[in-house]
Design a protein around this motif. Structure first.
Motif: not given
Length: 220
Positions: A30, A83, A12, A206, A199-200, A19, A203
């Motif tokens: 993640c 984030y 990823a 991760n 999704d946010d 991702s 990521n």
């Protein structure tokens, strides 16, 4: 090393759009990012040859930003702005939308009853979590004390797991965040926002679990 022997977290971070690819196949890159592609495919009964070929195709593209060699302070600043601040904006609005959908469509069998409560729990979990990172863990890492941060990092990873469990509950109650045919505009906007949040957050986790924390603990 074949792609199948690499971890989902590594892939990823190193392959453009990997991702999104993993999300498509419901592969946890993640919190579950330390499992290999082969192991994950086996657990989900997926064709490993197909997955490798598709990832190899994606790997020919150029990463927008390769964080693997970036200074830890730069990674931290990015996490907070991209984030942390974004989650603080996303969740209150999603909670209001979920409350409206649950209230207006209460008589429909497809309504996601309890969704707003899960989103409220996620907001509460993340608000506390992000504050502890910003006030305690991130300053430790920026000051070169990452090797002494095993305790705080362990706590943060556990809290990531807790947030991941809430995401799974949200996906379950929304049929993998898929609006039913009769969904109104607000309902569809809500689900689009939840997909963006997922999704946010994946990521975000991760980047911390599979890059920032290991490098901080290793002193590099």
């Amino acid at each position: 090393m074949q792609l199948r022997d690499k971890t989902l977290g590594q892939l990823a971070l190193s392959i453009p759009r990997a991702s999104s690819f993993f999300r498509q196949y419901n592969m946890d890159f993640c919190c579950g990012g330390k499992q290999t592609l082969s192991r994950s495919a086996e657990k989900l009964n997926l064709d490993i040859e197909l997955l490798e070929n598709q990832l190899a195709e994606l790997s020919t593209e150029t990463l927008e930003k390769d964080w693997r060699e970036a200074p830890l302070s730069e990674i931290i600043d990015f996490i907070v702005v991209r984030y942390h601040n974004r989650h603080r904006e996303q969740l209150p609005e999603l909670i209001l939308q979920a409350q409206k959908v649950e209230r207006v469509h209460a008589n429909k069998p497809t309504v996601p009853n309890g969704l707003s409560k899960y989103l409220e729990a996620l907001l509460e979990e993340l608000a506390s979590h992000m504050m502890k990172e910003e006030r305690i863990l991130f300053p430790m890492i920026k000051n070169g004390l990452g090797q002494n941060a095993a305790g705080p990092i362990s706590v943060m990873e556990q809290e990531h797991d807790d947030a991941g469990n809430l995401l799974e509950a949200i996906k379950s109650i929304t049929h993998n965040v898929t609006p039913p045919p009769e969904a109104c505009t607000t309902w569809r906007v809500l689900y689009n926002g939840i997909n963006e949040l997922i999704d946010d957050l994946m990521n975000h986790i991760n980047l911390e679990n599979n890059l920032l924390f290991p490098r901080a603990l290793a002193g590099n």
